[in-house]
Every structure is written in structure tokens, then in C-alpha cells.
Design an enzyme around this catalytic site. Structure first.
Site, PDB file in Angstrom:
ATOM      1  N   ASP A 166      40.505  48.186  51.998  1.00 56.44           N
ATOM      2  CA  ASP A 166      39.470  49.103  51.531  1.00 56.44           C
ATOM      3  C   ASP A 166      40.122  50.137  50.611  1.00 56.44           C
ATOM      4  O   ASP A 166      40.966  50.934  51.056  1.00 56.44           O
ATOM      5  CB  ASP A 166      38.839  49.778  52.765  1.00 56.44           C
ATOM      6  CG  ASP A 166      37.707  50.732  52.419  1.00 56.44           C
ATOM      7  OD1 ASP A 166      37.666  51.224  51.272  1.00 56.44           O
ATOM      8  OD2 ASP A 166      36.882  50.993  53.304  1.00 56.44           O
ATOM      9  N   VAL A 167      39.744  50.159  49.344  1.00 59.91           N
ATOM     10  CA  VAL A 167      40.411  51.057  48.388  1.00 59.91           C
ATOM     11  C   VAL A 167      40.179  52.534  48.686  1.00 59.91           C
ATOM     12  O   VAL A 167      40.904  53.393  48.180  1.00 59.91           O
ATOM     13  CB  VAL A 167      40.018  50.779  46.911  1.00 59.91           C
ATOM     14  CG1 VAL A 167      40.472  49.403  46.455  1.00 59.91           C
ATOM     15  CG2 VAL A 167      38.533  50.977  46.669  1.00 59.91           C
ATOM     16  N   SER A 206      31.147  52.696  33.799  1.00 63.31           N
ATOM     17  CA  SER A 206      29.750  52.275  33.633  1.00 63.31           C
ATOM     18  C   SER A 206      29.130  53.120  32.531  1.00 63.31           C
ATOM     19  O   SER A 206      29.613  54.233  32.248  1.00 63.31           O
ATOM     20  CB  SER A 206      28.994  52.518  34.942  1.00 63.31           C
ATOM     21  OG  SER A 206      27.599  52.419  34.737  1.00 63.31           O
ATOM     22  N   TYR A 221      26.661  58.185  42.009  1.00 60.82           N
ATOM     23  CA  TYR A 221      27.220  57.086  41.215  1.00 60.82           C
ATOM     24  C   TYR A 221      27.605  57.593  39.812  1.00 60.82           C
ATOM     25  O   TYR A 221      28.717  57.333  39.332  1.00 60.82           O
ATOM     26  CB  TYR A 221      26.201  55.949  41.122  1.00 60.82           C
ATOM     27  CG  TYR A 221      26.704  54.703  40.440  1.00 60.82           C
ATOM     28  CD1 TYR A 221      27.491  53.780  41.136  1.00 60.82           C
ATOM     29  CD2 TYR A 221      26.406  54.434  39.098  1.00 60.82           C
ATOM     30  CE1 TYR A 221      27.949  52.620  40.504  1.00 60.82           C
ATOM     31  CE2 TYR A 221      26.859  53.290  38.474  1.00 60.82           C
ATOM     32  CZ  TYR A 221      27.630  52.385  39.182  1.00 60.82           C
ATOM     33  OH  TYR A 221      28.095  51.245  38.557  1.00 60.82           O
ATOM     34  N   LYS A 280      31.417  57.800  38.032  1.00 61.95           N
ATOM     35  CA  LYS A 280      31.808  57.117  36.793  1.00 61.95           C
ATOM     36  C   LYS A 280      32.254  58.121  35.718  1.00 61.95           C
ATOM     37  O   LYS A 280      33.160  57.839  34.934  1.00 61.95           O
ATOM     38  CB  LYS A 280      30.660  56.226  36.301  1.00 61.95           C
ATOM     39  CG  LYS A 280      30.307  55.088  37.271  1.00 61.95           C
ATOM     40  CD  LYS A 280      31.516  54.211  37.587  1.00 61.95           C
ATOM     41  CE  LYS A 280      31.177  53.026  38.454  1.00 61.95           C
ATOM     42  NZ  LYS A 280      32.359  52.175  38.761  1.00 61.95           N
TER      43      LYS A 280
HETATM   44  P1  NAP Z   1      29.329  43.775  43.264  1.00 62.16           P
HETATM   45  O1  NAP Z   1      28.841  42.443  42.806  1.00 62.16           O
HETATM   46  O2  NAP Z   1      28.550  44.501  44.300  1.00 62.16           O
HETATM   47  O3  NAP Z   1      30.848  43.614  43.734  1.00 62.16           O
HETATM   48  C1  NAP Z   1      31.565  44.750  44.163  1.00 62.16           C
HETATM   49  C2  NAP Z   1      32.982  44.361  44.480  1.00 62.16           C
HETATM   50  O4  NAP Z   1      33.663  45.550  44.929  1.00 62.16           O
HETATM   51  C3  NAP Z   1      33.057  43.340  45.605  1.00 62.16           C
HETATM   52  O5  NAP Z   1      34.043  42.395  45.313  1.00 62.16           O
HETATM   53  C4  NAP Z   1      33.466  44.179  46.821  1.00 62.16           C
HETATM   54  O6  NAP Z   1      34.287  43.517  47.754  1.00 62.16           O
HETATM   55  C5  NAP Z   1      34.310  45.266  46.157  1.00 62.16           C
HETATM   56  N1  NAP Z   1      34.369  46.458  47.013  1.00 62.16           N
HETATM   57  C6  NAP Z   1      33.342  47.237  47.425  1.00 62.16           C
HETATM   58  N2  NAP Z   1      33.795  48.235  48.198  1.00 62.16           N
HETATM   59  C7  NAP Z   1      35.142  48.084  48.269  1.00 62.16           C
HETATM   60  C8  NAP Z   1      36.167  48.792  48.914  1.00 62.16           C
HETATM   61  N3  NAP Z   1      35.912  49.876  49.645  1.00 62.16           N
HETATM   62  N4  NAP Z   1      37.444  48.361  48.774  1.00 62.16           N
HETATM   63  C9  NAP Z   1      37.727  47.256  48.033  1.00 62.16           C
HETATM   64  N5  NAP Z   1      36.785  46.524  47.400  1.00 62.16           N
HETATM   65  C10 NAP Z   1      35.510  46.950  47.523  1.00 62.16           C
HETATM   66  O7  NAP Z   1      29.435  44.798  42.041  1.00 62.16           O
HETATM   67  P2  NAP Z   1      29.645  44.548  40.480  1.00 62.16           P
HETATM   68  O8  NAP Z   1      28.321  44.666  39.846  1.00 62.16           O
HETATM   69  O9  NAP Z   1      30.475  43.345  40.238  1.00 62.16           O
HETATM   70  O10 NAP Z   1      30.454  45.877  40.113  1.00 62.16           O
HETATM   71  C11 NAP Z   1      31.838  45.910  39.849  1.00 62.16           C
HETATM   72  C12 NAP Z   1      32.167  47.221  39.156  1.00 62.16           C
HETATM   73  O11 NAP Z   1      31.435  47.316  37.947  1.00 62.16           O
HETATM   74  C13 NAP Z   1      31.787  48.446  39.966  1.00 62.16           C
HETATM   75  O12 NAP Z   1      32.748  49.460  39.802  1.00 62.16           O
HETATM   76  C14 NAP Z   1      30.452  48.872  39.358  1.00 62.16           C
HETATM   77  O13 NAP Z   1      30.213  50.249  39.548  1.00 62.16           O
HETATM   78  C15 NAP Z   1      30.691  48.522  37.918  1.00 62.16           C
HETATM   79  N6  NAP Z   1      29.476  48.316  37.127  1.00 62.16           N
HETATM   80  C16 NAP Z   1      28.544  47.395  37.471  1.00 62.16           C
HETATM   81  C17 NAP Z   1      27.423  47.233  36.660  1.00 62.16           C
HETATM   82  C18 NAP Z   1      26.347  46.201  36.934  1.00 62.16           C
HETATM   83  O14 NAP Z   1      25.295  46.224  36.252  1.00 62.16           O
HETATM   84  N7  NAP Z   1      26.526  45.292  37.853  1.00 62.16           N
HETATM   85  C19 NAP Z   1      27.261  48.038  35.529  1.00 62.16           C
HETATM   86  C20 NAP Z   1      28.229  48.978  35.230  1.00 62.16           C
HETATM   87  C21 NAP Z   1      29.338  49.104  36.029  1.00 62.16           C
HETATM   88  P3  NAP Z   1      33.733  42.310  48.679  1.00 62.16           P
HETATM   89  O15 NAP Z   1      33.463  41.183  47.737  1.00 62.16           O
HETATM   90  O16 NAP Z   1      34.844  42.043  49.593  1.00 62.16           O
HETATM   91  O17 NAP Z   1      32.492  42.828  49.326  1.00 62.16           O
END
Ligand code: NAP
Length: 260
Positions: A64-65, A151, A164, A168
Site C-alpha cells: 500500500d503506497v 490528472s 481528489y 492532483k
Molecule cells: P483504477 O483502474 O481504479 O486503478 C487504480 C490502481 O491503483 C489499481 O491498480 C490499484 O491497485 C492501485 N492502488 C489503489 N490504491 C493503492 C494503494 N494504496 N497502494 C498501491 N496501489 C494502489 O484507476 P485508473 O483510472 O487506472 O487510475 C490510475 C491513475 O490515473 C490514478 O492516479 C488516477 O487518479 C489517474 N487518472 C485517472 C483518470 C481516469 O479517467 N481513469 C483520469 C486522470 C487521472 P489494485 O489493482 O491492486 O487494486
């Protein structure tokens, strides 16, 4: 295409969503991959095997980061397994739970989110940077790269997820701070700002975003995919963008372009 034969990358949250898109693209560039997440290894086996099928050396490290001991153990374990680390991608992140108007949002959600999205990457960067500096001292050819996934929410205010947005915006400043601090050690630090990307995180608000995109929210009229972000990160990790530390790459289909 093994153009990075000995280089190792650690990707937090790398077994699904954007992190997996990054890992898949980097596998294609020949990086060995250390993939972190919170799920048990059994739940990530398919993703890790998929990366191996692309020809990459890939290992999963649970942790967990937001937890200091987990970050230390993650870095120690990656060190024991690979002996080097060239690239850190701070990608792991969460959405607020629940999304709530800032007049109602609670402190528990704030603390959890800031711990994972801001404190975690900030201090993981500190640990990795110290190790990268060591590597640079023993090998002047060593060039570290750190990429923070922030983001569009770093600049676009959403009043139903203030925590959130703050996390960011904080990552944006952390990128500048680390870029300043680490340049003398040959380590480049960059920020990649995704827009609306198809993942589990955005799935719960997919209908809302479908409508907004259909109504012209983005200049490129489609959802972003994890591979769009992956290509940007792989470019930075390979060192293709030179003389540019501290830069921000907007991977948002033009969502943040100003229009009149
Ligand atoms: P996601 O599908 O929900 O995946 C999140 C990932 O983060 C998962 O692999 C999860 O691990 C990991 N994670 C969550 N809590 C953690 C913790 N405490 N320690 C270590 N790992 C942890 O999200 P995503 O959409 O791919 O997002 C990835 C990044 O992009 C995030 O920083 C998010 O804010 C950013 N982002 C996303 C979007 C979007 O539209 N989706 C847009 C802008 C920015 P597990 O797989 O083990 O659960």
C-alpha cells in the site's frame, strides 16, 4: 522491440487500468517491470502473465503506497530482485469514496485519498530518488526517470471531489520540486495529466462522461484509453524527451484547450 534491455521500471497500480496500459507499452520497449498494487498476487496473475507474453520480465509486489513500511519494503524487495531501478511511475490512485459536495465531504475520505494519491508518491519518490542518486554515483551513465500520473483535475475544479483535485494539484507541485532537486543527479521528473480514460475508476461515472464527450467536452471526440497514457510515459521513460525536466504532458484529447 528491446531497446531498453537492462532497464527496470517500477509502476504503482500497474496491474489494471492506466497502470497496466503503461506497463504494456513499456513491455514493448524492453523494460523489465516491477508492478505494485494492493490486491493479492493471485488476483493480478493474468495481468502479469500478459506482460510476460509480451516478452517482458515482470514481477508483482503487493504493498500500500500510503503506508510507510510498505513503501520501504517495496523498494527493498525490488532492489533484492532486480538490483537496479531506472524508472518510477507513480500511477496508483483512488477516487473519493464517496464523491460528495465539498460542503458535505468528510475527513476520513480526505485523509485516505491524500495518503494514497499525494503522500504515498511523494515519499516513494524520496526513497527511490536516494537509491537513484546512489546508482548515478557508481555509474555516471545512469539516467533516472520519475513520472507522476496526475490528472486534468490538477487544474479543473470539480466541487464533488475536492480532495481528489487537491491531491492532483499537489502532485503537480511535487513534480516541480523533485525536478528541481534531482536535475543535478541526472534524474528527469515529469507529470502526465490524463483526461477521461476508460478504466474501473471512471466506470461508475461513464454515462455522465459519455454525454459530456458527445456534447464536445474534448476536442478529440472520444474517450481516452490506457494505451494513450502508456505511450506518453514510455516516451519519457526511454528518454526520448530531452532537456525538458519538469514538463507536463496533457493526455486529454484537448479537454483543457482554451476555446472562444
Ligand atoms: P483504477 O483502474 O481504479 O486503478 C487504480 C490502481 O491503483 C489499481 O491498480 C490499484 O491497485 C492501485 N492502488 C489503489 N490504491 C493503492 C494503494 N494504496 N497502494 C498501491 N496501489 C494502489 O484507476 P485508473 O483510472 O487506472 O487510475 C490510475 C491513475 O490515473 C490514478 O492516479 C488516477 O487518479 C489517474 N487518472 C485517472 C483518470 C481516469 O479517467 N481513469 C483520469 C486522470 C487521472 P489494485 O489493482 O491492486 O487494486
Amino acid at each position: 522491440m528491446a531497446d531498453q534491455p537492462n532497464r527496470v521500471a517500477l509502476i504503482t497500480g500497474g496491474s489494471r487500468g492506466i497502470g497496466l496500459g503503461i506497463a504494456e507499452t513499456m513491455a514493448g520497449s524492453g523494460f523489465a517491470l516491477a508492478i505494485n498494487g494492493v490486491r493479492a498476487a493471485t488476483e493480478t496473475a493474468a495481468a502479469i502473465n500478459g506482460l510476460r507474453e509480451r516478452g517482458a520480465v515482470a514481477e508483482y509486489f503487493q504493498g500500500d503506497v500510503s503506508v510507510s513500511a510498505d513503501r520501504q519494503s517495496l523498494v527493498n524487495t525490488v532492489r533484492g530482485r532486480f538490483g537496479r531501478l531506472d524508472v518510477l511511475v507513480n500511477n496508483a490512485g483512488v477516487a473519493p469514496s464517496p464523491r460528495a459536495d465539498i460542503l458535505d465531504a468528510n475527513e476520513q475520505s480526505f485523509d485516505r485519498l491524500i495518503g494514497i494519491n499525494l503522500k504515498g508518491p511523494y515519499f516513494l519518490t524520496q526513497l527511490v530518488a536516494r537509491w537513484m542518486i546512489e546508482q548515478r554515483k557508481s555509474n555516471p551513465e545512469f539516467h533516472g526517470v520519475i513520472v507522476n500520473i496526475s490528472s486534468v483535475s490538477a487544474t479543473e475544479a470539480s466541487i464533488n471531489r475536492g480532495d481528489y483535485c487537491i491531491s492532483k494539484a499537489g502532485i503537480a507541485m511535487a513534480t516541480q520540486l523533485w525536478a528541481h532537486r534531482l536535475a543535478e543527479h541526472g534524474i528527469g521528473v515529469y507529470e502526465v495529466r490524463p483526461g477521461i480514460i476508460h478504466t474501473d475508476m471512471s466506470a461508475e461515472v461513464a454515462e455522465k462522461y459519455d454525454k459530456l464527450i458527445a456534447g464536445g467536452l474534448t476536442v478529440e471526440n472520444r474517450w481516452g484509453e490506457p494505451a494513450d497514457v502508456g505511450r506518453a510515459v514510455a516516451m519519457l521513460a526511454r528518454g526520448d524527451l530531452t532537456y525538458a525536466t519538469g514538463n507536463v504532458l496533457n493526455i486529454d484529447g484537448g479537454l483543457t484547450l482554451r476555446r472562444l
